[in-house]
Design a protein around this motif. Structure first.
Motif, short mmCIF file in Angstrom:
data_model
loop_
_atom_site.label_atom_id
_atom_site.label_comp_id
_atom_site.label_asym_id
_atom_site.label_seq_id
_atom_site.Cartn_x
_atom_site.Cartn_y
_atom_site.Cartn_z
N LEU A 99 0.85 -1.19 0.00
CA LEU A 99 0.00 0.00 0.00
C LEU A 99 0.88 1.24 0.00
N ILE A 100 0.58 2.21 -0.87
CA ILE A 100 1.32 3.47 -0.95
C ILE A 100 0.29 4.59 -0.94
N HIS A 101 0.47 5.58 -0.08
CA HIS A 101 -0.56 6.62 0.03
C HIS A 101 0.05 7.95 0.45
N GLY A 102 -0.39 9.03 -0.18
CA GLY A 102 0.01 10.37 0.20
C GLY A 102 -0.72 10.84 1.44
N LYS A 103 0.01 11.45 2.37
CA LYS A 103 -0.61 11.92 3.61
C LYS A 103 -1.57 13.07 3.37
#
Length: 645
Positions: free
Chosen positions: A581-585
């Motif tokens: 999982l990769i996600h921008g804050k």
């Protein structure tokens, strides 16, 4: 965006050419493109580009001789659009992730503002800056017009009301945003049209003389809509239960308005009605239109681009002939007309695809000469661009499909490991263009397939609506059906497949290993939706604003009782492969908790999962540093679980 640097490096940047013949490093793909947009001044004397300089977004302006005039660092602003308002002023539309006060339902949103750069004076000023009676935000641009010798920009803005006493200004909750005219020299604004009545949404078309030619207003309760002319006479009306009605443009001579309707169960219909009133008639009824072109100073329709065509059909015969000549000159380069001078003699054209990582051209039809203005990825040599082609196949239910296949530049297309890369949206599409993410994987030895699953915008409205209630169902099997076709042709090894995607594509990546079983070796989900109910109710309360929103949700997603069945977070225990999982804050479209809660659910079920958070990143991978961090993690994860060698 306040400090301007006049620089000599601009010419060198614009003239840069690819120099590498071997496989480029990942950083060549992960960086933002050197050029993302270019616009030409009305008199053709100047051009402006949104560029990336040393990893930072920068606005660059130069004259027709190539002499650099301005390099303006954008700072933390994310440049989304450039538009000249006369030969001296450049309008920059940019966004920022913004914190909202505690009393707002959403805590963080992506806000948009418009900044005017005076090229000669070297100054910038934001639209509505210093005006306490309006938000310093713009919700859209409605054209540039020259009125009595003065250049004006038209934008949608929101007024504020002063409360009783000295409590200051507050948001006007009684009316929707209105249309404002901005004199770009004085930066004075004037409201020229009101929004809709309470509970209505409005949009406009602006005449060549700067008056409002047409206004569309639609009610959130029931979808009752009307189009009024400049005299406030209703010239068209109806009911669109799911809100699918919109203004397209003024007609060819500016005396009519073209609008679109998409009745439930029917194709999109374009209608034309005289501004003076009359009977609406079908417009381009038998043409599949990909894009329209309007005159930059009048708003009148110039022509349209048909699906599958290289250049648009223009109503002016001389210009139409020029378009045909340009199409012949750019065969196989996927050309796209991006900007034009008002006299229709100078054009900005962008190409990309096989042997082309993205090139910008200035076409002068008075001399019939083309010059290169810049390249998107100059570190990627033509020889390093992996071959790109369209693959056509049939879904399990017989629906005709297609997708884009990108192959390694140096390997035989036989039994390759493969990455399935579904696009976001989901109402979007992939073309046979250079795609930085697909090319990055291809450069590491993978075949990459980008399926245009049902719901994509590469076909008609029936194809789009075939996606209704098919999240995690037929939309998902459309992707794996594409994998089966590639395996049937011997191009890929189906046992060496991973699925990767962002936004809706991230949802599809999760669904590929949670709702489907034993198809993929791994999944990489960037900014994914993990729960349908949260997306529709918790993330964006406006989606349920009024009957129109509710009816649209019901049609597209079905009853709430069915949402759990296609929400990966609720089915985490079924995961059959490792997940990254990769996600921008700072993601305000799909909030971070979609990934953090998915990670928790997978860990609780004892399933292998990793997570990478991107500091300061929004939903669109808008900075080079975070895009590079994402790419390194995503490629590394696939290489670990599905080695190319």
């Amino acid at each position: 965006m306040r400090h301007i640097v006049r620089s000599a490096f601009v010419g060198a940047l614009l003239a840069s050419t690819p120099v590498m013949a071997e496989a480029p490093p990942l950083s060549a793909y992960g960086r933002l493109p050197d050029v993302s947009s270019i616009d030409i001044a009305p008199d053709g004397s100047r051009m402006a580009a949104a560029m990336t300089v040393k990893g930072a977004p920068t606005i660059v302006v130069w004259d027709s001789s190539g002499k650099p005039l301005v390099a303006l660092p954008a700072g933390e602003s994310k440049v989304r659009e450039l538009q000249w308002a006369g030969p001296q002023h450049l309008v920059i539309r940019a966004s920022q992730t913004t914190n909202l006060p505690m009393d707002f339902m959403q805590r963080r949103i992506e806000t948009y503002g418009s900044i005017v750069l005076d090229v000669d004076k070297g100054t910038t000023k934001q639209v509505f800056e210093g005006d306490q009676s309006k938000l310093k935000l713009t919700y859209g641009h409605y054209g540039v017009r020259q009125i009595d010798g003065k250049w004006n920009l038209f934008v949608k803005g929101q007024g504020l009301d002063r409360e009783f006493g000295d409590t200051g200004y507050v948001l006007n909750g009684r009316t929707s945003p209105g249309l404002f005219r901005i004199d770009v020299t004085s930066m004075k604004d004037k409201q020229v049209a009101t929004g809709g009545d309470q509970g209505e949404w409005a949009t406009w078309l602006v005449n060549a003389n700067g008056t409002v030619g047409a206004k569309l207003a639609i009610s959130a309760q029931g979808g009752i809509w009307r189009i009024d002319n400049a005299s406030n006479k209703t010239i068209a009306s109806g009911v669109a239960p799911d809100g699918n009605v919109g203004l397209v443009s003024l007609g060819y001579d500016g005396t009519s308005v073209i609008y679109s309707l998409a009745p439930i169960g029917s194709e999109v219909q374009w209608m034309e009605v005289p501004l003076a009133g009359g009977t609406p008639k079908p417009f381009l009824a038998d043409v599949s239109v990909d894009r329209i072109y309007t005159h930059p100073l009048t708003g009148h329709l110039l022509g349209y681009l048909e699906d599958g065509k290289a250049f648009p059909t223009i109503v002016n015969p001389a210009v139409s002939q020029t378009m045909q000549q340009l199409a012949a000159s750019f065969i196989g380069r996927n050309p796209r007309l991006e900007a034009m001078s008002p006299d229709l003699t100078k054009f900005i054209v962008h190409t990309s695809g096989n042997k082309d990582s993205g090139t910008w051209y200035n076409i002068d039809t008075t001399t019939m000469k083309a010059s290169i203005l810049g390249r998107d990825y100059p570190q990627i040599a033509n020889e390093s661009v992996g071959p790109i082609r369209v693959i056509r196949y049939a879904a399990a239910d017989g629906l005709n499909m297609d997708g884009i296949l990108t192959l390694p530049a140096d390997r035989e297309a036989k039994n390759l490991p493969v990455v399935l890369l579904p696009h976001g949206g989901p109402h979007s599409m992939d073309r046979a263009d250079f795609d930085w993410w697909a090319q990055a994987y291809a450069s590491r030895g993978y075949a990459v397939f980008q399926p245009n699953f049902r719901g994509s915008t590469n076909r008609d409205m029936a194809f789009m609506r075939a996606a209704d209630q098919q999240w995690g169902r037929k939309m998902q099997t459309d992707i794996s059906d594409g994998l089966a076709e590639l395996a049937k042709q011997g191009i890929v090894d189906p046992k060496r497949a991973c699925i990767v995607g962002a936004s809706y594509g991230g949802y599809a990546a999760l669904a590929g290993v949670v709702l489907q079983k034993d198809i993929y070796r791994c999944a990489v989900a960037v900014a994914p939706v993990s729960d349908i109910g949260d997306m529709l109710i918790k993330d964006d309360l406006s989606m349920f604003d009024g009957k129109v929103g509710k009816d649209s949700i019901d049609r597209r997603f079905g009853p709430r009782s069915s949402w759990t069945e296609v929400s990966p977070r609720d089915k985490a225990a079924q995961a059959s492969a490792p997940i990254l999982l990769i996600h921008g804050k700072d993601d305000t479209v799909v909030p971070l908790y979609h990934s953090t809660s998915m990670k928790a659910a997978l860990e609780k079920a004892g399933k292998p999962v990793q997570m990478v958070m991107l500091d300061g990143e929004d939903h669109w991978l808008s900075t080079s540093a975070t895009r590079m961090k994402m790419l390194e993690a995503a490629v590394g994860f696939v290489e670990k679980h599905n080695p190319a060698n």
